[in-house]
Each structure stands twice: as C-alpha cells, then as structure tokens.
Design an enzyme around this catalytic site. Sequence first.
Site, PDB file in Angstrom:
ATOM      1  N   HIS A 307       1.110  -1.188  -0.039  1.00  0.00           N
ATOM      2  CA  HIS A 307       0.025  -0.014  -0.033  1.00  0.00           C
ATOM      3  C   HIS A 307       0.750   1.344   0.052  1.00  0.00           C
ATOM      4  O   HIS A 307       1.974   1.370   0.510  1.00  0.00           O
ATOM      5  CB  HIS A 307      -0.930  -0.057   1.157  1.00  0.00           C
ATOM      6  CG  HIS A 307      -2.244   1.083   0.916  1.00  0.00           C
ATOM      7  ND1 HIS A 307      -2.087   2.262   1.330  1.00  0.00           N
ATOM      8  CD2 HIS A 307      -3.411   0.574   0.810  1.00  0.00           C
ATOM      9  CE1 HIS A 307      -3.012   2.806   0.973  1.00  0.00           C
ATOM     10  NE2 HIS A 307      -4.173   1.850   0.933  1.00  0.00           N
ATOM     11  N   ASP A 364      -7.972  -5.067  -0.189  1.00  0.00           N
ATOM     12  CA  ASP A 364      -8.365  -6.015  -1.398  1.00  0.00           C
ATOM     13  C   ASP A 364      -8.249  -7.554  -1.284  1.00  0.00           C
ATOM     14  O   ASP A 364      -8.534  -8.236  -1.867  1.00  0.00           O
ATOM     15  CB  ASP A 364      -7.960  -5.601  -2.757  1.00  0.00           C
ATOM     16  CG  ASP A 364      -8.377  -4.224  -3.145  1.00  0.00           C
ATOM     17  OD1 ASP A 364      -7.474  -3.220  -3.347  1.00  0.00           O
ATOM     18  OD2 ASP A 364      -9.583  -3.955  -3.041  1.00  0.00           O
TER      19      ASP A 364
HETATM   20  C1  SDX Z   1      -6.123   0.226  -2.981  1.00  0.00           C
HETATM   21  O1  SDX Z   1      -4.272   4.627  -1.837  1.00  0.00           O
HETATM   22  C2  SDX Z   1      -5.276   4.207  -1.404  1.00  0.00           C
HETATM   23  O2  SDX Z   1      -5.778   4.514  -0.459  1.00  0.00           O
HETATM   24  C3  SDX Z   1      -6.088   2.815  -2.033  1.00  0.00           C
HETATM   25  C4  SDX Z   1      -6.911   2.046  -1.713  1.00  0.00           C
HETATM   26  C5  SDX Z   1      -8.150   2.885  -1.258  1.00  0.00           C
HETATM   27  O3  SDX Z   1      -8.936   2.527  -0.335  1.00  0.00           O
HETATM   28  O4  SDX Z   1      -8.700   3.897  -2.131  1.00  0.00           O
HETATM   29  O5  SDX Z   1      -6.531   1.671  -0.215  1.00  0.00           O
HETATM   30  C6  SDX Z   1      -7.389   0.807  -2.138  1.00  0.00           C
HETATM   31  O6  SDX Z   1      -5.805   0.621  -4.147  1.00  0.00           O
HETATM   32  C7  SDX Z   1      -5.309  -0.846  -2.175  1.00  0.00           C
HETATM   33  C8  SDX Z   1      -4.061  -1.332  -3.140  1.00  0.00           C
HETATM   34  C9  SDX Z   1      -4.561  -2.393  -4.190  1.00  0.00           C
HETATM   35  N1  SDX Z   1      -3.492  -2.871  -5.169  1.00  0.00           N
HETATM   36  C10 SDX Z   1      -2.833  -4.095  -4.858  1.00  0.00           C
HETATM   37  O7  SDX Z   1      -2.950  -4.824  -4.019  1.00  0.00           O
HETATM   38  C11 SDX Z   1      -1.787  -4.008  -6.109  1.00  0.00           C
HETATM   39  C12 SDX Z   1      -0.498  -4.830  -5.487  1.00  0.00           C
HETATM   40  N2  SDX Z   1       0.118  -3.702  -4.799  1.00  0.00           N
HETATM   41  C13 SDX Z   1       1.076  -2.896  -5.498  1.00  0.00           C
HETATM   42  O8  SDX Z   1       1.018  -2.832  -6.779  1.00  0.00           O
HETATM   43  C14 SDX Z   1       1.642  -1.936  -4.793  1.00  0.00           C
HETATM   44  O9  SDX Z   1       2.048  -2.295  -3.394  1.00  0.00           O
HETATM   45  C15 SDX Z   1       0.719  -0.606  -4.679  1.00  0.00           C
HETATM   46  C16 SDX Z   1       0.449   0.093  -6.028  1.00  0.00           C
HETATM   47  C17 SDX Z   1      -0.447  -0.872  -3.848  1.00  0.00           C
HETATM   48  C18 SDX Z   1       1.731   0.549  -3.971  1.00  0.00           C
HETATM   49  O10 SDX Z   1       2.644   0.993  -4.829  1.00  0.00           O
HETATM   50  P1  SDX Z   1       3.752   1.938  -4.555  1.00  0.00           P
HETATM   51  O11 SDX Z   1       3.542   2.536  -3.063  1.00  0.00           O
HETATM   52  O12 SDX Z   1       3.959   2.685  -5.523  1.00  0.00           O
HETATM   53  O13 SDX Z   1       5.095   1.001  -3.931  1.00  0.00           O
HETATM   54  P2  SDX Z   1       6.285   0.751  -4.775  1.00  0.00           P
HETATM   55  O14 SDX Z   1       5.743   0.423  -5.995  1.00  0.00           O
HETATM   56  O15 SDX Z   1       7.037   1.961  -4.641  1.00  0.00           O
HETATM   57  O16 SDX Z   1       6.896  -0.530  -4.154  1.00  0.00           O
HETATM   58  C19 SDX Z   1       7.940  -0.387  -3.159  1.00  0.00           C
HETATM   59  C20 SDX Z   1       8.741  -1.491  -3.312  1.00  0.00           C
HETATM   60  C21 SDX Z   1       8.839  -1.933  -4.954  1.00  0.00           C
HETATM   61  O17 SDX Z   1      10.261  -2.859  -4.629  1.00  0.00           O
HETATM   62  P3  SDX Z   1      11.856  -2.339  -4.803  1.00  0.00           P
HETATM   63  O18 SDX Z   1      11.815  -1.372  -5.961  1.00  0.00           O
HETATM   64  O19 SDX Z   1      11.728  -1.415  -3.488  1.00  0.00           O
HETATM   65  O20 SDX Z   1      12.665  -3.496  -4.790  1.00  0.00           O
HETATM   66  O21 SDX Z   1       7.845  -2.742  -2.837  1.00  0.00           O
HETATM   67  C22 SDX Z   1       7.404  -3.671  -4.069  1.00  0.00           C
HETATM   68  C23 SDX Z   1       7.926  -2.979  -5.269  1.00  0.00           C
HETATM   69  O22 SDX Z   1       8.457  -3.766  -6.323  1.00  0.00           O
HETATM   70  N3  SDX Z   1       6.252  -4.166  -4.106  1.00  0.00           N
HETATM   71  C24 SDX Z   1       5.787  -5.296  -4.344  1.00  0.00           C
HETATM   72  C25 SDX Z   1       4.216  -5.005  -4.201  1.00  0.00           C
HETATM   73  N4  SDX Z   1       4.130  -4.008  -3.726  1.00  0.00           N
HETATM   74  C26 SDX Z   1       5.271  -3.083  -3.837  1.00  0.00           C
HETATM   75  N5  SDX Z   1       6.325  -6.360  -4.638  1.00  0.00           N
HETATM   76  C27 SDX Z   1       5.554  -7.587  -5.007  1.00  0.00           C
HETATM   77  N6  SDX Z   1       4.249  -7.628  -4.724  1.00  0.00           N
HETATM   78  C28 SDX Z   1       3.648  -6.528  -4.309  1.00  0.00           C
HETATM   79  N7  SDX Z   1       2.420  -6.369  -4.183  1.00  0.00           N
END
Ligand code: SDX
Length: 429
Positions: A307, A364
């Site tokens: 998140h 989710d």
């Molecule tokens: C919602 O914002 C809100 O409030 C949203 C929400 C709402 O109520 O409106 O809460 C609802 O959208 C919840 C999120 C639902 N999405 C998912 O579950 C999809 C999977 N999660 C991700 O794609 C991700 O975690 C996000 C999009 C939710 C957040 O992404 P960020 O904050 O941009 O995180 P990032 O891309 O900067 O990741 C930081 C690190 C990275 O690795 P490094 O480059 O540091 O090595 O964490 C890794 C990312 O690759 N990472 C994940 C991951 N999420 C982040 N690796 C594997 N699986 C994941 N799910």
Amino acid sequence: MTDVVKVEIEGKSYELPVITGSEGEKAIDISTLRASSGYITLDNGFGNTGSCQSGITFLNGEEGILRYRGYPIEQLAKKSSFQEVAYLLLNGELPSQADLTSFKTKITENSILPEGMFKMIEQFPSTTHPMGVASSMFAALTAFYPEYVTKTELNSQEMNALFCQLMGQAKVIISQFYRKTQGLGPVATNGELSYAGDFLNMMFGGETGKEVSQAVSDAFDVLLTLHADHEQNCSASTVRVVGTSKVNLFASVSAGINALWGQSHGGANQAVLEMLEAIQQDGGGYQKFINKAKDKNDPFRLMGFGHRVYKKFDPRATIIKEACDTVLEQLGVSDPLLDIAKGLEEVALNDSYFVDRQLYPNVDFYSGIIYRALGIPTNMFTCMFVLGRLPGWMSQWVEMRQDSATKIARPRQVYTGATTRDYTDLSKR
Ligand code: SDX
C-alpha cells in the site's frame, strides 16, 4: 505566528510557510516557490505531495489508523450502517433518526433509472467488463439530467439531493447489468431493506426467488462502510482533479470509476481472486508465486499486498479477514481459496522481501473471498468497491467545490525532450 521553513537555492534563501493539520501533520506550502525562485518540485506519484486540505478522512499509515470525520473505522464498522456513514461523510455529523429516515427515503425514491438507461444497459454485450458499463452509465446520466451539465454550482440542498440520487441509481446500474447477463429482468427497490440488502436483492432476488439473509446483507453493509472513503487515493484524487475543471458530478464520478478499475487500485480485488485461483490450479503451492512477486524481471506482483500509505497494516484488511470466517460459517461455505489466502499471507509475512518493504495485506486481499461467498461474479468485485466508495468520492468533490482555495488542477513538468531545433534541419534528412 505562522511557522516557516527556509530553503536555500543557488545561494539565495527563501522562506516558505508551514501548514499544520489538526492531527499535527506538517506541510510546506510551496505555492509561491516557482514565482520566487523559478524552481518547481518533482514528486512522481505524489507520494510526498498534498493536493488539498481536507476534513473528511484521516489515516496514519505508520500506525494503521483510519477515521471518517474523526470516528475510528473499527467503531463505524461495528456500530453504524453504511447509509449512516455515507451521511456522515457528506455532512460531517452522524444523522439523527429523523435525518437518517429522510436520507434513506430520498435514496429509495431515487433507486430507479429512466427507461432509456435500461435500454442502454441492454445494449452492452454480456462480456463487457462491468466497470466499463458503470463508468459509461454514470457519464450517460448527463443525457437524462442535462440540468446538471449547465448548472454545476449547486447549493447544499441541491448537493444532498444529487448525492441521494447517485447513491440510489448506482445500485440499479450495477445490479441491472448483472441481471441482463443472467437473462433476468430488473428487481424494484425495497425501502424496507438496508442499502446493502436492497442492492443484493436487486442482484439476486425477484424471479430467482433467492432470499438474501440478514447476516449476508449485514456483512456486505460492513464491506461497503470499509470502502466508503480513503482520503486522497488515486480515484478520489481523480474525481477531485476532474471536478476542478467545473465539469458536472456525473462526469467526475465516471472518471473516478475508471481510475479505480486498474489492478493497482480497486481492480486488485478481482486480481486477488484470479491469483488465488491460479495458485489453486497450480496445486496450491505459494512459493512459486512468492518468487515471481520478488523477481524484478517479472511484472507479477502479489495482488492485495502492499500500500502507498499503510506501512504497518491496513485496518480494513484486519476487519475483513475476521468477517471472512464469520460469513463463510453463516453461509455454511468452506472456500479453499480462503485457506490459500491465509497460507499465502503467513508465508509472505515471514519473508524478508515483504517485511523489509513493509508489504502487508490491504483492503483488497480478503474482500473477494466474501464477495465470492455472496455469489457475486469475480468481474463485478470492483463494482462493489464503486458502490462503497461513491459517498467518499462525492464528499471529496463537494468539499473541493466548496473550498475557496480550489483552483483548476494543472501540474507542471520537467521537460526532457528535444531542445530548440530549426525547421531548416529538415534539409539534412
Ligand atoms: C487500493 O491509496 C489508497 O488508499 C488505495 C486504497 C483505497 O482504499 O483507495 O487503499 C485501495 O488501491 C489498495 C491497493 C490495491 N493494489 C494492490 O493490491 C496491487 C498490488 N500492490 C502494488 O501494486 C503496490 O503495493 C501498490 C500499487 C499498492 C503501492 O505501490 P507503491 O506505493 O508505488 O509501492 P512501490 O511500487 O514503490 O513498491 C515499493 C517496493 C518495490 O520494490 P523495490 O523497487 O523497492 O525493490 O515494494 C515492491 C516494489 O516492487 N512491491 C511489491 C508489491 N507492492 C510493492 N512487490 C511484490 N508484490 C507487491 N504487491
């Protein structure tokens, strides 16, 4: 005395005001930065940038705190109905019994659609993704309520009426497309039922003779409350940004639905179920999917994990996980996907990749298990998110419109393209 910070740029010092929120959050107001220094800031994804000041929802990602108008989500989920929470988000106070009765009555009265919209829903192929139907039909409301296209400055009474209209019509739009895909006619609203119960009856009632139990509608009502608002998330920000152009609420909400559709946002609840089914079909082994999620060369991410703001736990996921066990027990359903989800969570939370990056289950991760147990098709899960988030979007939109500080959203950029070229260069081609 206004707090200030000083920034030094190319040997010159600039003072910028500090804004302090009611929960002690600090922000540097950079609205004069470019005019005074020629510099802008850059913040991809706006993770460090506030777009507005808002009094609707407070969340603290480090502490796993979520409050709507100051009330903790845990209390609202236990003590208030979704309609009370919707009223709270819009009006800032929980409703009296008289307010609630009037609010519910207005929503029931508006749980109808113009005949032309039923005909439009009929025209969508049954294979259409329901989120595409929802965003199209919200925009299509402008065709049947043109008065809101020209009159975009609404007083509070007009806003409340429009709020109730969209709360009512959202139920019909979403349930009616589902009924069409099942070859079923519409089910009329039933004012005796809760908002959640009425929607589920519109989905599954009528000639199917299917009864929606109180326990099921209560569980769905809690899910709607948990999704009702979440401050400046991607879709709420979209509704605000589009609304700053002074376009009508229908178009702004339609844009918000499209932003929510993406699997990085609300579309994750559908993607989680598809991921759990893929694990099940693959023999139930988590490690292969955990490894894929950790592999930087693989675009796969663990859906429902991570998140932008919550870096400890998502309080909503905690409540939904508990509700899963209760609802499945009440329904007499045992879903192997719930066991897979719990096992996956256990493995991930003991893996340094996820722990180091503070990646935990979000709203989710478990919600789809309950939607599936309620008989909602997987491709409609994100429409359930729309139903829940609608009052949050509309409350954010109203606050934006009533804020005298609101300007049209128009960010800057850092240009990295070709520098000045002379047209005569063409002769060199
Ligand atoms: C919602 O914002 C809100 O409030 C949203 C929400 C709402 O109520 O409106 O809460 C609802 O959208 C919840 C999120 C639902 N999405 C998912 O579950 C999809 C999977 N999660 C991700 O794609 C991700 O975690 C996000 C999009 C939710 C957040 O992404 P960020 O904050 O941009 O995180 P990032 O891309 O900067 O990741 C930081 C690190 C990275 O690795 P490094 O480059 O540091 O090595 O964490 C890794 C990312 O690759 N990472 C994940 C991951 N999420 C982040 N690796 C594997 N699986 C994941 N799910």
